[in-house]
Enzyme design. Sequence first.
Site, PDB file in Angstrom:
ATOM      1  N   HIS A  31     -16.268  13.007  -0.004  1.00 38.81           N
ATOM      2  CA  HIS A  31     -15.226  12.088   0.163  1.00 38.81           C
ATOM      3  C   HIS A  31     -15.767  11.011  -0.544  1.00 38.81           C
ATOM      4  O   HIS A  31     -16.761  10.637  -0.623  1.00 38.81           O
ATOM      5  CB  HIS A  31     -15.105  11.600   1.583  1.00 38.81           C
ATOM      6  CG  HIS A  31     -14.529  10.472   1.654  1.00 38.81           C
ATOM      7  ND1 HIS A  31     -15.198   9.225   2.255  1.00 38.81           N
ATOM      8  CD2 HIS A  31     -13.163   9.980   1.770  1.00 38.81           C
ATOM      9  CE1 HIS A  31     -14.359   8.155   2.196  1.00 38.81           C
ATOM     10  NE2 HIS A  31     -13.351   8.537   1.918  1.00 38.81           N
ATOM     11  N   ASN A  83     -14.176   6.666  -1.765  1.00 42.46           N
ATOM     12  CA  ASN A  83     -13.082   5.679  -2.066  1.00 42.46           C
ATOM     13  C   ASN A  83     -13.969   4.435  -2.500  1.00 42.46           C
ATOM     14  O   ASN A  83     -14.760   4.007  -2.052  1.00 42.46           O
ATOM     15  CB  ASN A  83     -12.623   5.342  -0.417  1.00 42.46           C
ATOM     16  CG  ASN A  83     -11.746   4.258  -0.528  1.00 42.46           C
ATOM     17  OD1 ASN A  83     -12.021   3.081  -0.491  1.00 42.46           O
ATOM     18  ND2 ASN A  83     -10.494   4.633  -0.140  1.00 42.46           N
ATOM     19  N   TYR A  84     -13.202   3.911  -3.629  1.00 41.53           N
ATOM     20  CA  TYR A  84     -13.614   2.793  -4.182  1.00 41.53           C
ATOM     21  C   TYR A  84     -12.453   1.808  -4.399  1.00 41.53           C
ATOM     22  O   TYR A  84     -11.332   2.242  -4.666  1.00 41.53           O
ATOM     23  CB  TYR A  84     -14.135   3.063  -5.632  1.00 41.53           C
ATOM     24  CG  TYR A  84     -15.597   3.576  -5.262  1.00 41.53           C
ATOM     25  CD1 TYR A  84     -16.761   2.890  -5.257  1.00 41.53           C
ATOM     26  CD2 TYR A  84     -15.730   4.848  -5.144  1.00 41.53           C
ATOM     27  CE1 TYR A  84     -17.969   3.328  -5.036  1.00 41.53           C
ATOM     28  CE2 TYR A  84     -17.054   5.709  -5.104  1.00 41.53           C
ATOM     29  CZ  TYR A  84     -17.966   4.611  -4.707  1.00 41.53           C
ATOM     30  OH  TYR A  84     -19.205   5.339  -4.363  1.00 41.53           O
ATOM     31  N   ARG A  85     -12.600   0.439  -4.020  1.00 42.71           N
ATOM     32  CA  ARG A  85     -11.306  -0.509  -4.110  1.00 42.71           C
ATOM     33  C   ARG A  85     -11.570  -1.729  -4.353  1.00 42.71           C
ATOM     34  O   ARG A  85     -12.941  -2.192  -4.226  1.00 42.71           O
ATOM     35  CB  ARG A  85     -10.789  -0.427  -2.445  1.00 42.71           C
ATOM     36  CG  ARG A  85     -11.953  -0.710  -1.330  1.00 42.71           C
ATOM     37  CD  ARG A  85     -11.526  -0.197  -0.145  1.00 42.71           C
ATOM     38  NE  ARG A  85     -12.540  -0.342   0.831  1.00 42.71           N
ATOM     39  CZ  ARG A  85     -13.698   0.310   1.102  1.00 42.71           C
ATOM     40  NH1 ARG A  85     -13.838   1.329   0.357  1.00 42.71           N
ATOM     41  NH2 ARG A  85     -14.712  -0.042   1.736  1.00 42.71           N
ATOM     42  N   GLY A  87       5.154  -0.034   4.858  1.00 43.20           N
ATOM     43  CA  GLY A  87       5.445   0.835   3.198  1.00 43.20           C
ATOM     44  C   GLY A  87       4.575   1.725   2.809  1.00 43.20           C
ATOM     45  O   GLY A  87       4.794   2.557   1.871  1.00 43.20           O
ATOM     46  N   GLU A 142       1.460  10.529   4.708  1.00 45.26           N
ATOM     47  CA  GLU A 142       0.845  11.445   4.100  1.00 45.26           C
ATOM     48  C   GLU A 142      -0.073  11.008   3.252  1.00 45.26           C
ATOM     49  O   GLU A 142      -1.171  12.004   3.097  1.00 45.26           O
ATOM     50  CB  GLU A 142       2.131  12.308   3.335  1.00 45.26           C
ATOM     51  CG  GLU A 142       3.319  13.051   4.262  1.00 45.26           C
ATOM     52  CD  GLU A 142       2.750  14.236   4.893  1.00 45.26           C
ATOM     53  OE1 GLU A 142       1.651  14.637   4.692  1.00 45.26           O
ATOM     54  OE2 GLU A 142       3.261  14.546   5.765  1.00 45.26           O
TER      55      GLU A 142
END
Length: 340
Positions: free
Chosen positions: A122, A124-126, A295, A299
């Site tokens: 896994h 995640n970069y933000r 918004g 999914e």
Amino acid sequence: MATMRDRMTAYIEGLQDYIVAALEAVDPSAPAFTRRPWDRAQGGRGVACTFTAPSHPTSVLEKAGVNISMIHGMLPPAAIKQMATEHASLASRADSTGSLPFFAAGLSIVLHPRNPSVPTVHANYRYFEITEAAEGAGAQEIVGWWFGGITDLTPNYFFAEDVAHFHGTLKAACDLHGPQLYPTFKANCDNHFWIAHRAERRGVGGIRFDDLCDEPHTLLTDPHAPRPRTPDEIFAFVQACADAFLPSYLPILERRRDAPTDERKRRWQLLRRGRYVEFNLVYDRGTKFGLATPGVQAENVLMSLPETARWEYMSELGTEEGSEEAEMLEVLRNPPREWV
């Protein structure tokens, strides 16, 4: 000069395409990833690149997602107040009764392989920024910004050389930007993935950081130690970590993809996936934030969950002394190791 939001958007768009192409090249006989652009009514857009192949039981991957999102909107006062506890630049706005514009861009990856000997991975970069009106028609001033990131490995079976390679690749990426980054962010990742009700970690960790900006950081306590501090330096560090995703994982995937398997190993894999689900739904802050964001499609948030998982009442798997399953649990239930 391009703004940071534009630079981050361009970067994750390019990296998404690169990672998907690399994964498709690993298994050219499998179906291609499905690419689905989407728009957010409240502001923003994204692209979901997902893989599932229930009718292709020999595919290397069972379920996967490489998603990007670039959203904007108004941040409510309660959220501003909470974020002000971590960012001094927002302190004067902590008690404001008004909302502020925000922008968030991120890349999220999860790969659930089919072979039980191949670990789930896994990342995640933000990037997040908050603005307010400035002088000039339509002008906005950035009043708070930061980067966050994580890459972590969740094996079903323990192979020391795989874990050492994974951590070694991430350490090399971190060390280019400061010697304190890898050990600090590794420890943060180890602590994050603790499943308290099971008294075990979800996996063997990796690196994890949040709220990284030009202000003092709660984890990086040595003010004199080299570390990225400017927007450009921190963005370069984030790119180095995200670029290390494929080199850290693909050699493991290639090494284990054809490992012998049987019904017992598949059963254990599904039980471990159950633990993965438990962590994500009970503890994971990103899942909770995503589901609470107006918004955002559920999914896309729940893309990280495996296609199949299993729960057994008081399963004997993992309790048999000397078994491969017990070896994995020993790693997960004892203090984190130094892998490199």
